[in-house]
Scaffold this active site. Sequence first.
Site, short mmCIF file in Angstrom:
data_model
loop_
_atom_site.label_atom_id
_atom_site.label_comp_id
_atom_site.label_asym_id
_atom_site.label_seq_id
_atom_site.Cartn_x
_atom_site.Cartn_y
_atom_site.Cartn_z
N GLY A 30 82.70 -68.56 23.78
CA GLY A 30 83.48 -67.33 23.80
C GLY A 30 82.54 -66.16 23.60
O GLY A 30 81.37 -66.21 23.95
N CYS A 31 83.05 -65.11 23.01
CA CYS A 31 82.24 -63.93 22.75
C CYS A 31 81.05 -64.30 21.86
O CYS A 31 81.21 -64.94 20.82
CB CYS A 31 83.10 -62.87 22.07
SG CYS A 31 82.18 -61.43 21.56
N PHE A 32 79.88 -63.90 22.27
CA PHE A 32 78.68 -64.30 21.52
C PHE A 32 78.53 -63.57 20.20
O PHE A 32 77.76 -63.99 19.35
CB PHE A 32 77.42 -64.20 22.36
CG PHE A 32 77.21 -62.96 23.19
CD1 PHE A 32 77.70 -61.71 22.84
CD2 PHE A 32 76.50 -63.05 24.38
CE1 PHE A 32 77.48 -60.59 23.63
CE2 PHE A 32 76.27 -61.94 25.18
CZ PHE A 32 76.77 -60.71 24.79
#
Length: 170
Positions: free
Chosen positions: A9-11
């Site tokens: 997902g979002c890093f």
Amino acid sequence: MKRIFLGGGCFWGLEAYFKRVKGIEKTSVGYLNSKVNSPTYQEVCSGKTEAVEALMVEYDENIISLEKVLNHFFKNIDPTTLDKQGHDIGTQYRSGIYYLKGNELEIIRKVIENIQREYSKPIVTEVKEVKNFYPAEEYHQAYLEKNPGGYCHNLGAILDLKKTEEYNGK
């Protein structure tokens, strides 16, 4: 030092989590396995690069094993969702474990086999060799440190980590 690359997902949230794990020496967020050289965030979000938002994790294997690194990773994601983590949807948000040449593949497969026992749905986390990694723009690096109110799909995992002996106190 050893390196592994993780897509979950979002890093931003993955980086915030792993910066707090004992034995993690360095992290960097970026775009992995892109078919475009040095893609921008906008290009990656378009889906045309086939890149995944990923976290490079450099760890001291004398302090933490790859198996433990991966167990931490699975505390941060839902490995049964394709191209989605939390509110982040798109191919760039797929979950994945990306390795450099070496013997890590056997360890990765063993961990996934063990984790699969916890789920009724199949794990769809991809496992691939690293082809390339381009660091993300500077504003993405340590984003949640710079923007403490920023979105993070894995806040619960970060809070749970603080209760363990593997928390580094940061």
